[in-house]
Structures are given as C-alpha cells and as structure tokens.
Design a protein around this motif. Sequence first.
Motif, PDB file in Angstrom:
ATOM      1  N   TYR A   9       2.307   8.093  41.721  1.00 41.53           N
ATOM      2  CA  TYR A   9       2.278   9.373  41.178  1.00 41.53           C
ATOM      3  C   TYR A   9       3.300   9.429  39.839  1.00 41.53           C
ATOM      4  O   TYR A   9       4.057   9.239  40.042  1.00 41.53           O
ATOM      5  N   THR A  10       2.608   9.824  38.819  1.00 46.92           N
ATOM      6  CA  THR A  10       3.529  10.008  37.600  1.00 46.92           C
ATOM      7  C   THR A  10       4.062  11.370  37.501  1.00 46.92           C
ATOM      8  O   THR A  10       5.312  11.655  37.002  1.00 46.92           O
ATOM      9  N   PRO A  61       3.971  15.491  39.162  1.00 46.21           N
ATOM     10  CA  PRO A  61       3.643  16.345  40.249  1.00 46.21           C
ATOM     11  C   PRO A  61       2.309  17.143  40.019  1.00 46.21           C
ATOM     12  O   PRO A  61       2.171  17.532  38.548  1.00 46.21           O
ATOM     13  N   THR A  62       1.619  17.598  40.873  1.00 43.85           N
ATOM     14  CA  THR A  62       0.536  18.236  40.735  1.00 43.85           C
ATOM     15  C   THR A  62       1.053  19.757  40.680  1.00 43.85           C
ATOM     16  O   THR A  62       2.258  19.978  41.248  1.00 43.85           O
ATOM     17  N   GLN A 117       2.591  20.893  44.029  1.00 42.50           N
ATOM     18  CA  GLN A 117       3.845  20.214  44.210  1.00 42.50           C
ATOM     19  C   GLN A 117       5.004  20.774  43.280  1.00 42.50           C
ATOM     20  O   GLN A 117       6.263  20.863  43.952  1.00 42.50           O
ATOM     21  N   GLN A 172      -6.661  23.844  47.901  1.00 40.35           N
ATOM     22  CA  GLN A 172      -7.869  22.675  48.758  1.00 40.35           C
ATOM     23  C   GLN A 172      -7.256  21.357  48.952  1.00 40.35           C
ATOM     24  O   GLN A 172      -6.011  21.048  48.165  1.00 40.35           O
ATOM     25  N   GLY A 197      -7.147  17.685  48.040  1.00 37.84           N
ATOM     26  CA  GLY A 197      -7.247  17.007  46.848  1.00 37.84           C
ATOM     27  C   GLY A 197      -6.466  17.713  45.722  1.00 37.84           C
ATOM     28  O   GLY A 197      -6.249  17.079  44.569  1.00 37.84           O
ATOM     29  N   GLY A 214      -3.168  17.652  46.138  1.00 41.89           N
ATOM     30  CA  GLY A 214      -1.821  16.994  46.632  1.00 41.89           C
ATOM     31  C   GLY A 214      -0.741  17.699  47.410  1.00 41.89           C
ATOM     32  O   GLY A 214       0.233  17.444  47.357  1.00 41.89           O
ATOM     33  N   LYS A 215      -1.632  18.574  48.440  1.00 40.99           N
ATOM     34  CA  LYS A 215      -0.618  19.481  49.141  1.00 40.99           C
ATOM     35  C   LYS A 215       0.045  18.742  50.198  1.00 40.99           C
ATOM     36  O   LYS A 215       1.097  19.166  50.751  1.00 40.99           O
ATOM     37  N   THR A 216      -0.437  17.386  50.685  1.00 36.09           N
ATOM     38  CA  THR A 216       0.120  16.596  51.698  1.00 36.09           C
ATOM     39  C   THR A 216       1.638  16.381  51.261  1.00 36.09           C
ATOM     40  O   THR A 216       2.653  16.556  51.951  1.00 36.09           O
ATOM     41  N   ALA A 217       1.843  15.902  50.094  1.00 30.34           N
ATOM     42  CA  ALA A 217       2.995  15.405  49.394  1.00 30.34           C
ATOM     43  C   ALA A 217       3.817  16.640  48.991  1.00 30.34           C
ATOM     44  O   ALA A 217       5.036  16.573  49.145  1.00 30.34           O
ATOM     45  N   ASP A 236     -10.317  11.763  52.338  1.00 28.22           N
ATOM     46  CA  ASP A 236      -9.565  11.780  51.092  1.00 28.22           C
ATOM     47  C   ASP A 236      -9.754  10.512  50.423  1.00 28.22           C
ATOM     48  O   ASP A 236      -9.050   9.519  50.753  1.00 28.22           O
ATOM     49  N   PRO A 267     -10.358   8.793  46.965  1.00 25.43           N
ATOM     50  CA  PRO A 267     -10.366   9.309  45.486  1.00 25.43           C
ATOM     51  C   PRO A 267     -11.598   8.848  44.703  1.00 25.43           C
ATOM     52  O   PRO A 267     -12.111   9.544  43.780  1.00 25.43           O
TER      53      PRO A 267
END
Length: 409
Positions: free
Chosen positions: A21-22, A24-25, A28, A46, A48, A50-53, A309, A311
């Motif tokens: 990961y460069t 943050p989404t 995040q 949704q 996709g 990046g909500k898990t991180a 998931d 990608p």
Amino acid sequence: MSFDTLGLTPDLLTRVAEQGYTAPTPIQTEAIPHVLRGRDLMGLAQTGTGKTAAFGLPLVQLLNAAGRRPAPKSAKALILAPTRELARQISDTLNGFLAQTRLNTAMVVGGTSINAQVKRMSRGTDILVATPGRLLDLLDRRAIDLGQTQFLVLDEADQMLDMGFIHALRRIAGLLPRKRQTLLFSATMPKQMAEIAAAYLTDPVRVEVAPPGRAADKIAQSVHFVPQGEKSALLKELLSGHPNQLALVFSRTKHGAERLMKSLVAAGFAADSIHGNKNQNQRDRALAAFRQGRTRVLVATDVAARGIDIPEVRHVYNYDLPNVAENYVHRIGRTARAGAHGAAIAFCTKDEMGALRDIEKVMGRGIEVAGGTPWAVEPPRKQQAQKRGNGGGGRRRSRSRSGGQRKAA
Ligand code: AMP
C-alpha cells in the motif's frame, strides 16, 4: 496523502509498506485517526474501498499498546462478518499486520470443526473473527466469554441484516461490556441500520466514502437485453472476448449456478462455481483456484460471493439480475477494487425489467445499453390480465424457449 500522517506507529507503517500500500484509501484517511482516538465509528463503505485496513490497522495498534495477554476463552476484540469467506479475508488481512507484535487471531465460522474452535478458544485470543451463527453456538457451549471484549467491529452489517442475523447481533452485543469501542461498516444504509447504529454506537463519527447505492465510477456498467434462452450463448461470446481476464458470474439460484458452470466447462472454459450447496473445502478450493487464475470464470450466488476480494476480477456478469437492488451494488463491487478498473455487465430478460428499473433507481442513473433493445413492459395490472386471459402464444413460446435452453444452460 500519506500513511505517515494518520498516527500509526513506525512498525505498522512498515507492515503497510510490506502489503504494497503506498497511499491510504479515502476510508483509511478518514477513519484511522478517529479509531486511534477511541471514537465509535459508522462507516458507509463498500468492500473494495480498503475498509478492512481502515479498522484493522488502528485496532492492532490499540491492542498492541494495551499489552495484556487475553484470559482463557476471552477475546479482546470481536469482528463479526456475514460469511466465512469474508471472515477468512479479514483474518488474512489482519495477520499481515501482526508481525513484530505478540497479538494473535482466531477464527470461528461454520462449516469446519467446532471442537477445534473450542480448543483454540480455551487459550483466549486477542482478535476473534467470527460469523454470528457459529459464534452463538460456541457462546451456548460456554467456550467463549465476551465479558472482556473492548472492541466490536460489525463488518458488512447490511448483509448481516439481510441474512437474518439481527437477533444474533442483539444477543451477541448484549454479552459485551457496555464500555467498549464499536465500529460499524455497511455498504448501504437500510432503515433498520439506523436502529442498529443507535443501539450499538455511542456518539459515532460518520464516515462515508461513496454515497450508498452508488458504485465506484471506475466500473463501466452496461446491460444486454436478451431472452433467457440466449443468455448462455451470449455469456460465452463475451467471455471469449477477454480470454485472459478473471470474470465473476452471478446466478440467482444454486442450481442455476451449477448448470451454468457445467455448460461453460463443456464449452471449454476454465470455470468453477461457488454457492451454498458446496461445502467449505470446495468453496475454499474454488476461490484459491480463481485467485491463482487456474479457473478464469467463477459462477456464484450472492451469499457465497459476499466479501470475495480478488483484485484481478475485471468483469462481473449479472447473468440473472438480483431480486434486491442493493445486491447489484454488492455484486459489481467485486470488480474495480482498490483503484483498478472493471466492467459490470448485466443480462436482462423481459421478466427482469422491473428489477433493472429498481437497480437504476438505487444507482441514481441509467445503465448503458450494450446489446438488444429495452423490453416494452406493460403496466403490471394490464400484464396480469393478459397472462390470465389469452395466455398468449408469445408467452407460451417464450416459456418453451427458455425451458428448452435451460437444459443447455
Ligand atoms: P477491502 O475493502 O478491505 O476489502 O480491501 C480491498 C482491497 O484493497 C484489498 O485487496 C486490499 O489489500 C487492498 N487495499 C487496502 N488498502 C489499500 C491501500 N491503501 N492501497 C492499495 N491497496 C489497498
């Protein structure tokens, strides 16, 4: 935007970089500082995005700082997810953040041995990832004690409601201490969710990355108007157009998914299926083969595909339109994940025109026509009368056509 400014420790920043990961989404960037400060959070996002991180990184940091080992049977944090597949993905993501910490995770999901889970939980765990049904089984056996659980994450909460887990959620939440931090993530905001939020969250921060019901703009959406009997041939034609890319195909029923998969295999496609009639081993194997690109086409039903998931999925086919418009949003969210582009292709029969209109309403826009012409549909009442009355040759013909093709599909 960079991860450095969010308040994460140098160790976690190293883990983040190791994941590739460069930056943050958006979820995040917005969620991590609040969660680190101990706030409750309602995240409209949704899979996709990046909500898990977004919840996993601060959770790991807070647990690591607290230091204490978990007591037997206890879990310091509980993450609830609607499906086994999603639970496994959450658990894999979290494990990627745990190097250099003494934290551990455990997973409690259906479809695998309960005894092994009882044994695992006898030692206690820092983070427990669970599906509601199996968690209740273990709570009933007194194999798990949630009395010391300081963190609760409800992931894909709207799907848990759809799957009828509302009573399970109530029971489970009642077993946790009142003083805790709760994070709730949902792709859509049905009315019932407001009740859930009011019941479980205290003064939550609300974070929304894409308005609910609107899919990422990176997904090119289109629809083909096609009779049922021609769907299978059209799918094969379209799949042949991108022989090297992964495609996920949604079918309404388990049997339909199985039939379609067999028809694809017979036509030479590397296809597999994933649905509720497959056991956990078969589902895991199908997903692994798809992830590695050994199978290119995965035919799935809604429930089995939740949280998938992968990608590399570039094409999502709505072979049958979902009955519930929100599921369309979930389905197409399987492509264009974390910055990639994707295509969502819907097939629509005359009977599915109502479903298509509902979807367009939820999406807030029309879907581009890629083939065929929109079916003319009479107002519902008139149509009923016609069905009952002349029973129409056209009607009978269309039924026998789809019936005949059904075997082939
Ligand atoms: P999620 O919404 O948590 O299911 O994440 C979707 C996908 O995005 C997963 O494959 C993650 O590994 C990936 N991902 C999460 N955060 C980032 C990030 N900051 N940069 C790139 N990929 C990410």
